[in-house]
Design a protein around this motif. Sequence first.
Motif, PDB file in Angstrom:
ATOM      1  N   MET A   1       0.843  -1.171   0.000  1.00 10.43           N
ATOM      2  CA  MET A   1       0.000   0.000   0.000  1.00 10.43           C
ATOM      3  C   MET A   1       0.896   1.246   0.000  1.00 10.43           C
ATOM      4  O   MET A   1       1.739   1.398   0.874  1.00 10.43           O
ATOM      5  N   PRO A   2       0.726   2.131  -0.962  1.00  6.13           N
ATOM      6  CA  PRO A   2       1.527   3.361  -0.999  1.00  6.13           C
ATOM      7  C   PRO A   2       1.254   4.255   0.209  1.00  6.13           C
ATOM      8  O   PRO A   2       0.126   4.369   0.668  1.00  6.13           O
ATOM      9  N   ARG A   3       2.315   4.874   0.715  1.00  2.00           N
ATOM     10  CA  ARG A   3       2.197   5.786   1.870  1.00  2.00           C
ATOM     11  C   ARG A   3       2.188   7.223   1.382  1.00  2.00           C
ATOM     12  O   ARG A   3       2.941   7.591   0.486  1.00  2.00           O
ATOM     13  N   VAL A   4       1.344   8.027   2.023  1.00  2.00           N
ATOM     14  CA  VAL A   4       1.233   9.447   1.704  1.00  2.00           C
ATOM     15  C   VAL A   4       1.458  10.223   2.990  1.00  2.00           C
ATOM     16  O   VAL A   4       0.769   9.991   3.992  1.00  2.00           O
ATOM     17  N   TYR A   5       2.434  11.133   2.983  1.00  2.00           N
ATOM     18  CA  TYR A   5       2.705  11.945   4.165  1.00  2.00           C
ATOM     19  C   TYR A   5       1.797  13.170   4.112  1.00  2.00           C
ATOM     20  O   TYR A   5       1.841  13.951   3.173  1.00  2.00           O
ATOM     21  N   GLN A  25      -8.296   8.124   7.149  1.00  2.00           N
ATOM     22  CA  GLN A  25      -9.423   7.270   6.733  1.00  2.00           C
ATOM     23  C   GLN A  25      -9.782   7.538   5.273  1.00  2.00           C
ATOM     24  O   GLN A  25     -10.093   6.603   4.524  1.00  2.00           O
ATOM     25  N   ALA A  26      -9.745   8.801   4.867  1.00  2.00           N
ATOM     26  CA  ALA A  26     -10.027   9.135   3.475  1.00  2.00           C
ATOM     27  C   ALA A  26      -8.974   8.510   2.558  1.00  2.00           C
ATOM     28  O   ALA A  26      -9.300   8.002   1.485  1.00  2.00           O
ATOM     29  N   CYS A  27      -7.724   8.536   2.986  1.00  2.00           N
ATOM     30  CA  CYS A  27      -6.658   7.909   2.206  1.00  2.00           C
ATOM     31  C   CYS A  27      -6.884   6.403   2.102  1.00  2.00           C
ATOM     32  O   CYS A  27      -6.716   5.821   1.026  1.00  2.00           O
ATOM     33  N   ALA A  28      -7.257   5.776   3.219  1.00  2.00           N
ATOM     34  CA  ALA A  28      -7.486   4.332   3.224  1.00  2.00           C
ATOM     35  C   ALA A  28      -8.598   3.950   2.247  1.00  2.00           C
ATOM     36  O   ALA A  28      -8.516   2.913   1.577  1.00  2.00           O
ATOM     37  N   ALA A  29      -9.613   4.786   2.144  1.00  2.00           N
ATOM     38  CA  ALA A  29     -10.703   4.520   1.204  1.00  2.00           C
ATOM     39  C   ALA A  29     -10.220   4.537  -0.242  1.00  2.00           C
ATOM     40  O   ALA A  29     -10.841   3.940  -1.116  1.00  2.00           O
ATOM     41  N   LEU A  30      -9.091   5.203  -0.473  1.00  2.00           N
ATOM     42  CA  LEU A  30      -8.516   5.274  -1.817  1.00  2.00           C
ATOM     43  C   LEU A  30      -7.373   4.285  -2.017  1.00  2.00           C
ATOM     44  O   LEU A  30      -6.677   4.332  -3.029  1.00  2.00           O
ATOM     45  N   GLY A  31      -7.148   3.432  -1.012  1.00  2.00           N
ATOM     46  CA  GLY A  31      -6.083   2.437  -1.125  1.00  2.00           C
ATOM     47  C   GLY A  31      -4.716   2.970  -0.776  1.00  2.00           C
ATOM     48  O   GLY A  31      -3.705   2.425  -1.225  1.00  2.00           O
ATOM     49  N   GLN A  33      -2.044   4.635   2.414  1.00  2.00           N
ATOM     50  CA  GLN A  33      -1.788   4.723   3.844  1.00  2.00           C
ATOM     51  C   GLN A  33      -1.409   6.170   4.156  1.00  2.00           C
ATOM     52  O   GLN A  33      -0.329   6.630   3.805  1.00  2.00           O
ATOM     53  N   GLY A  34      -2.317   6.893   4.797  1.00  2.00           N
ATOM     54  CA  GLY A  34      -2.054   8.279   5.158  1.00  2.00           C
ATOM     55  C   GLY A  34      -1.269   8.345   6.451  1.00  2.00           C
ATOM     56  O   GLY A  34      -1.638   7.731   7.450  1.00  2.00           O
ATOM     57  N   VAL A  35      -0.172   9.096   6.462  1.00  2.00           N
ATOM     58  CA  VAL A  35       0.675   9.254   7.646  1.00  2.00           C
ATOM     59  C   VAL A  35       0.639  10.727   8.033  1.00  2.00           C
ATOM     60  O   VAL A  35       1.132  11.580   7.303  1.00  2.00           O
ATOM     61  N   PHE A  36       0.023  11.011   9.175  1.00  2.00           N
ATOM     62  CA  PHE A  36      -0.115  12.380   9.665  1.00  2.00           C
ATOM     63  C   PHE A  36       1.054  12.668  10.605  1.00  2.00           C
ATOM     64  O   PHE A  36       1.460  11.800  11.368  1.00  2.00           O
TER      65      PHE A  36
END
Length: 41
Positions: A1-5, A25-31, A33-36
Amino acid sequence: MPRVYLAGPDVFRPDAEAFGRALAQACAALGLQGVFPLDGA
C-alpha cells in the motif's frame, strides 16, 4: 500500500489529531496509507 505523508498547516488546528485521523481514513478509502505528522504523538 503506498504511503502518503499528510504534512501541512493542519497540525496547528485545535482538532488536529481528529482531523489527521479523518484524513488517514479518506486515504485508506482510496487504497493509500495516510501518515499524519502527529501520528503516535
